[in-house]
Design an enzyme around this catalytic site. Structure first.
Site, PDB file in Angstrom:
ATOM      1  N   GLU A   1       0.749 -10.266   7.135  1.00 46.05           N
ATOM      2  CA  GLU A   1       1.594 -10.254   5.938  1.00 46.05           C
ATOM      3  C   GLU A   1       1.827 -11.669   5.410  1.00 46.05           C
ATOM      4  O   GLU A   1       1.947 -11.875   4.209  1.00 46.05           O
ATOM      5  CB  GLU A   1       2.926  -9.542   6.204  1.00 46.05           C
ATOM      6  CG  GLU A   1       2.803  -8.085   6.659  1.00 46.05           C
ATOM      7  CD  GLU A   1       1.962  -7.205   5.731  1.00 46.05           C
ATOM      8  OE1 GLU A   1       1.826  -7.544   4.540  1.00 46.05           O
ATOM      9  OE2 GLU A   1       1.414  -6.190   6.211  1.00 46.05           O
TER      10      GLU A   1
ATOM     11  N   GLY B   1      -5.200  10.353  -1.736  1.00 42.26           N
ATOM     12  CA  GLY B   1      -4.711   8.977  -1.821  1.00 42.26           C
ATOM     13  C   GLY B   1      -5.526   8.210  -2.833  1.00 42.26           C
ATOM     14  O   GLY B   1      -6.253   8.790  -3.623  1.00 42.26           O
ATOM     15  N   GLY B   2      -5.436   6.917  -2.803  1.00 48.31           N
ATOM     16  CA  GLY B   2      -6.150   6.149  -3.815  1.00 48.31           C
ATOM     17  C   GLY B   2      -7.486   5.602  -3.338  1.00 48.31           C
ATOM     18  O   GLY B   2      -8.014   4.675  -3.924  1.00 48.31           O
ATOM     19  N   TYR B   3      -8.046   6.194  -2.273  1.00 47.84           N
ATOM     20  CA  TYR B   3      -9.242   5.601  -1.671  1.00 47.84           C
ATOM     21  C   TYR B   3     -10.554   6.267  -2.071  1.00 47.84           C
ATOM     22  O   TYR B   3     -11.568   6.025  -1.430  1.00 47.84           O
ATOM     23  CB  TYR B   3      -9.129   5.620  -0.137  1.00 47.84           C
ATOM     24  CG  TYR B   3      -8.098   4.679   0.410  1.00 47.84           C
ATOM     25  CD1 TYR B   3      -8.483   3.463   0.979  1.00 47.84           C
ATOM     26  CD2 TYR B   3      -6.756   4.975   0.361  1.00 47.84           C
ATOM     27  CE1 TYR B   3      -7.534   2.585   1.499  1.00 47.84           C
ATOM     28  CE2 TYR B   3      -5.798   4.111   0.868  1.00 47.84           C
ATOM     29  CZ  TYR B   3      -6.191   2.920   1.435  1.00 47.84           C
ATOM     30  OH  TYR B   3      -5.260   2.054   1.939  1.00 47.84           O
TER      31      TYR B   3
HETATM   32 ZN    ZN Z   1      -2.767  -6.036   4.093  1.00 49.72          ZN
END
Ligand code: ZN
Length: 698
Positions: A478, A614-616
Site C-alpha cells: 500500500e 466483477g470488473g475483471y
Molecule cells: Zn494494490
C-alpha cells in the site's frame, strides 16, 4: 475561492463543505452529510449547466475551458463525497450508512450525467490538439474514448439499444452474484461425529460450531459439535486442507465445483447471455471482440500480447508443476490423486518440510520498527524523508498518524499521508488499501495527500502492535501505491499520481515495494525482536522464503489458466452462440493447463465472479502482467548489486523520475522503457518464484 455554503440552522460552516484545508475530521458527523451533499450537488448541477451552455456557444474550446473548468465545478461535490466514502470505510455507524445509502443514487446520477453529456463530448472534440502538451493530449483523448464507450457517439436508435444492453448486462451480473451467494448458502453439511472432524484445527472447529449455532444448534461447542460446513471461503478452504476424511472432502468438493449450475440458481444461462451481450456491445462500438475493446485501453493493447506472455510462462512452468504433483503423489502414497486430495496432501507435505508457526514471527515486527525500516528504505531509494506530523491536522481516530514527505535535495515538502494502522471491527472494513484524500492539482495549487489504511493488531497489555509477515508485506504494498500518488510531478490532476494509469499497470509500484520484504538484508535491517532487539534468525527467514515458493508451479498454472480462459471466452475465437459451450472450452484448456484434470461435471465458471460479476472481464491477466513487471523492475536493482548503496540510489532515483513521477501522463510501456531501457521480461518473476532452479534440487 470556494463557495461558502452554510447550514441553514446555524451560522457554523458545515465541515464537509469547508474546503480551506484538509477535512476537519474532528468536527464531521453523520448529520452533516445530507445538507453538505445536497448543497454541493445543487452547486454542481448549476455549475455544470452553465458550462454546458457556454460550450454550446461556438467552438473551439481550450483545454482550460473544458477540463480545468470541469475540475473546478466538480471538486466540491467530489471531495465532499469522497470524505463520506472514506468515513463509511473507517468510521462506520448506522447513521452514516443510512445517509450514505440515501445520498448515493443522486450522486451517482450526477456523475453519470457528465459521462453522457453531448455538449461536453462536443467541447472535448473541439479542442485544438496542437495547443496541448503530451499529458493534456492523453487526458483529452482518454476522456473522449471513455465517453464513447458509454455510447455517446452512437446514433439515437442505436443508443437506445446500447443502453438497454448495458442495463441488461448490469442486471445479469447482479443476478450472477446473487445466484452464487444463494447456492452457497443453500449448502450446509451438518456433522455430529467427532471422527469426521479429525485433522481440523481449532480455528476451523470454532467457525463450524458458530455456523451450527447460527443454524439453530445453540448447544454446539467447538469441541463437541455439532458442526456445520458451508461453501464460503473461510469454511471451505480449511476443510479441504485439513479434514482427514477423503470421503467428506469429496462431498464438499463436488458441491463446491457445481455451485450455481443447476435449477433456479443456474448461472450457465447467464454466462451465455452475458457473452453474447458483450460481443454485441463491442461490435456496436466498432471492435472485433469484447477482448479487443477491453485491451484497447490497457497497457497490453492486444490479445496477442497477453497470450504470448501466458504461453511463455506456461512453457517455463509446466515441468515444475508436473514435478510437484509427482512428489505429492509419492508423499501421499496414493495411486491416484483426486482433485479433492490435492489441498489436503499439499498441506501435510508443507508441514513436514518447512512449516513453522507464522505467529512466531510477530515479535520481530513491531509496527514502529517496520515503519522506520520502510521509511529508511524509501530514503535510500528515492531521496525522500518521512516526518511525523501528528497534530498538524485533525484525524478520525486517535490511533491515526499523519506524516509529511520532504524531498531531501530541495528540502521542500512535497506530500503528506494519513496512516490508520489497526483493525477496529466495529466501524472499519477489513483488508488494506490506499486512497486519495487530495490529489496534486495545478488548478487548486494542491499537494497530494494519501490515506494509507491497514488492519493490523492493536497494541495490547503494554505490548506494541506486532505485525504478521503478511501484514508487513501488505504495508509495503500500500505504501508503494501511496508513493506513486505522492511523488507525482504531473500537475494536471487527471493524470497525476495514480490517476489515468492503465488497469494492468497500476500494481507496478505496489508489488515492486513488496519485493523488498523478500530481500534478506532489507528485511533483517528492521526485523528485530521488540523485547530483546535480536535480529530475525536466518533459519526462520529461509523457511519463510521456502514457504513462499512452495508449489509455485501449480499456483502459476492455475492463474495462467484463468487468464487464458477469460481472454479466449471474450475473443473472436469463441462464438457464444455456437455449439461449443463455455464449459467445453474450460475442459479443452484444462488439458493444456491442469496437472490434475478437472471432473467432467466441473462448473467452475458458474462461480467465476471476477469476470461475470466483477470488473475483471477480459482483464484477469493483469495479476500476472503486473507481477512480471514488478519483478523485472526489482531485478534492475539486483543487477546493479543490492549491496551497492550508490548504485541502488541511482537506480531508485530513476524509478522515482519515471514510474513514480509520471503517473498517467504517458503510455505505461514508454514509462517503463524509460526506467528499464527495455520492455519487461518474465525471467525475474520465474527466478523469484523458484521456477528456474534445477528440478533435481527441488
Ligand atoms: Zn494494490
Amino acid at each position: 475561492m470556494m463557495q461558502h455554503n452554510r447550514c441553514s440552522s446555524s451560522l457554523v460552516v458545515n465541515p464537509l463543505i469547508d474546503e480551506t484545508g484538509l477535512p476537519a475530521f474532528d468536527r464531521i458527523s453523520p448529520e452533516h452529510v445530507e445538507p453538505a451533499v445536497v448543497s454541493s450537488l445543487e452547486a454542481f448541477n448549476e455549475g455544470f449547466k452553465t458550462l454546458e451552455q457556454g460550450w454550446a456557444m461556438g467552438s473551439p474550446k481550450s483545454y482550460e475551458q473544458v477540463i480545468d473548468a470541469m475540475e473546478r465545478v466538480g471538486a466540491p461535490l467530489f471531495s465532499c463525497w469522497s470524505v463520506v466514502g472514506h468515513l463509511t470505510s473507517v468510521k462506520n455507524s448506522d447513521e452514516l450508512r443510512a445517509v450514505h445509502e440515501k445520498m448515493q443514487p443522486i450522486v451517482v446520477e450526477a456523475f453519470q450525467k457528465v459521462g453522457q453529456s453531448k455538449p461536453l463530448y462536443d467541447a472535448l472534440n473541439s479542442i485544438d490538439k496542437k495547443t496541448l502538451d503530451l499529458t493534456q493530449l492523453r487526458i483529452v483523448e482518454k476522456e473522449i474514448k471513455s465517453m464513447e464507450r458509454s455510447g455517446i457517439g452512437l446514433e439515437k436508435s442505436m443508443q437506445e439499444k446500447f443502453n438497454k444492453l448495458k442495463l441488461e448486462s448490469a442486471e445479469l451480473s447482479t443476478k450472477f452474484s446473487n445466484n452464487l451467494l444463494d447456492s452457497q448458502k443453500y449448502f450446509k453439511l451438518e456433522l455430529v461425529d467427532k471422527v469426521d472432524m479429525e485433522g481440523l484445527p481449532a480455528s476451523a472447529l470454532g467457525l463450524y460450531s458458530k455456523y451450527a449455532q447460527d443454524s439453530g444448534h445453540d448447544e454446539s461447542t467447538p469441541e463437541h459439535g455439532p458442526w456445520v460446513i458451508t461453501l464460503d471461503g473461510p469454511s471451505y478452504v480449511p476443510f479441504m486442507q485439513h479434514a482427514k476424511s477423503s470421503k467428506l472432502r469429496e462431498l464438499v468438493y463436488r458441491a463446491f465445483i457445481t455451485r450455481a449450475s443447476t435449477g433456479e440458481k443456474d448461472n450457465s444461462v447467464i454466462i451465455q447471455r452475458l457473452l453474447v451481450i458483450r460481443k454485441e456491445i463491442a461490435s456496436m462500438l466498432g471492435y472485433g471482440s469484447y477482448a479487443e475493446m477491453s485491451l484497447a485501453t490497457k497497457m497490453a493493447k492486444s490479445e496477442g500480447k497477453v497470450m504470448d506472455l501466458i504461453s511463455l510462462l506456461h512453457g517455463k512452468t509446466m515441468d515444475y508443476a508436473l514435478d510437484e504433483v509427482k512428489k505429492l503423489k509419492e508423499y501421499s502414497k496414493m495411486d491416484k490423486l483426486n482433485p479433492w486430495d490435492v489441498a489436503y496432501w499439499s498441506e501435510r507435505l508443507k508441514e513436514d518440510k518447512f512449516e513453522f508457526e507464522e505467529e512466531a514471527l510477530r515479535p520481530y515486527f513491531p509496527l514502529q520498527g517496520v515503519l522506520q525500516g520502510m521509511f529508511d528504505l524509501s530514503n535510500k531509494l528515492f531521496g525522500i524523508k518521512v516526518i511525523p506530523a501528528d497534530g498538524e491536522t485533525s484525524v478520525w481516530n486517535p490511533d491515526v498518524g499523519f506524516f509529511t514527505i520532504v524531498d531531501e535535495q530541495s528540502g521542500k515538502k512535497i506530500a503528506s499521508f494519513f496512516l490508520d494502522p489497526y483493525s477496529r471491527p466495529a466501524e472499519k472494513r477489513g483488508g488494506a488499501w490506499m486512497a486519495s484524500c487530495q490529489g496534486r492539482s495545478n488548478v487548486f495549487k494542491r499537494l497530494p495527500v494519501a490515506y494509507l489504511i491497514c488492519n493490523g493488531s492493536p497494541p495490547v497489555a503494554g505490548k506494541p502492535s506486532l505485525m504478521s509477515f503478511r501484514d508487513v508485506e501488505t504495508l509495503f504494498h500500500e505504501f508503494g501505491h501511496s508513493l506513486q500518488h505522492m511523488l507525482t510531478e504531473i500537475q494536471h490532476s487527471d493524470a497525476a499520481g495514480i490517476n489515468g494509469i492503465e488497469w494492468d499497470a497500476v500494481e507496478l509500484p505496489s508489488q515492486f515495494m513488496e519485493n523488498w520484504c523478500w530481500h534478506q538484508d532489507t528485511l533483517l535491517s528492521f526485523a528485530k525482536h521488540y523485547e530483546t532487539g535480536q535480529v530475525l534468525p536466518d533459519e526462520l527467514f529461509a523457511k519463510l522464503k521456502a514457504g513462499k515458493n512452495y508449489h509455485a508451479g501449480m499456483t502459476m498454472l492455475r492463474q495462467l489458466q484463468f487468464g487464458a480462459l477469460d481472454i479466449t471466452l471474450h475473443s473472436s475465437k469463441y462464438d457464444p452462440k455456437g455449439a461449443k459451450t463455455p464449459f467445453d472450452l474450460q475442459q479443452e484448456l484444462s488439458k493444456e493447463y491442469s496437472v490434475i484434470p478437472p471432473l467432467p461435471e466441473d462448473r467452475f465458471l458458474c462461480g467465476f465472479s471476477h469476470i461475470f460479476a466483477g470488473g475483471y472481464s477480459a482483464g484477469y491477466y493483469p495479476y500476472k502482467w503486473a507481477e512480471v513487471m514488478s519483478a523485472d523492475a526489482f531485478a534492475a536493482f539486483e543487477e546493479v548489486g543490492l549491496e551497492n548503496d550508490a548504485a541502488i540510489a541511482e537506480t531508485g532515483k530513476r524509478f522515482r523520475a519515471t514510474v513514480l513521477s509520471l503517473g498517467g501522463s504517458r503510455d505505461p510501456t514508454e514509462v517503463y522503457r524509460e526506467f528499464r531501457g527495455r520492455d519487461p521480461t518474465p525471467e525475474a518473476l520465474l527466478r523469484h518464484s523458484g521456477l528456474t532452479s534445477p528440478l533435481s534440487k527441488l
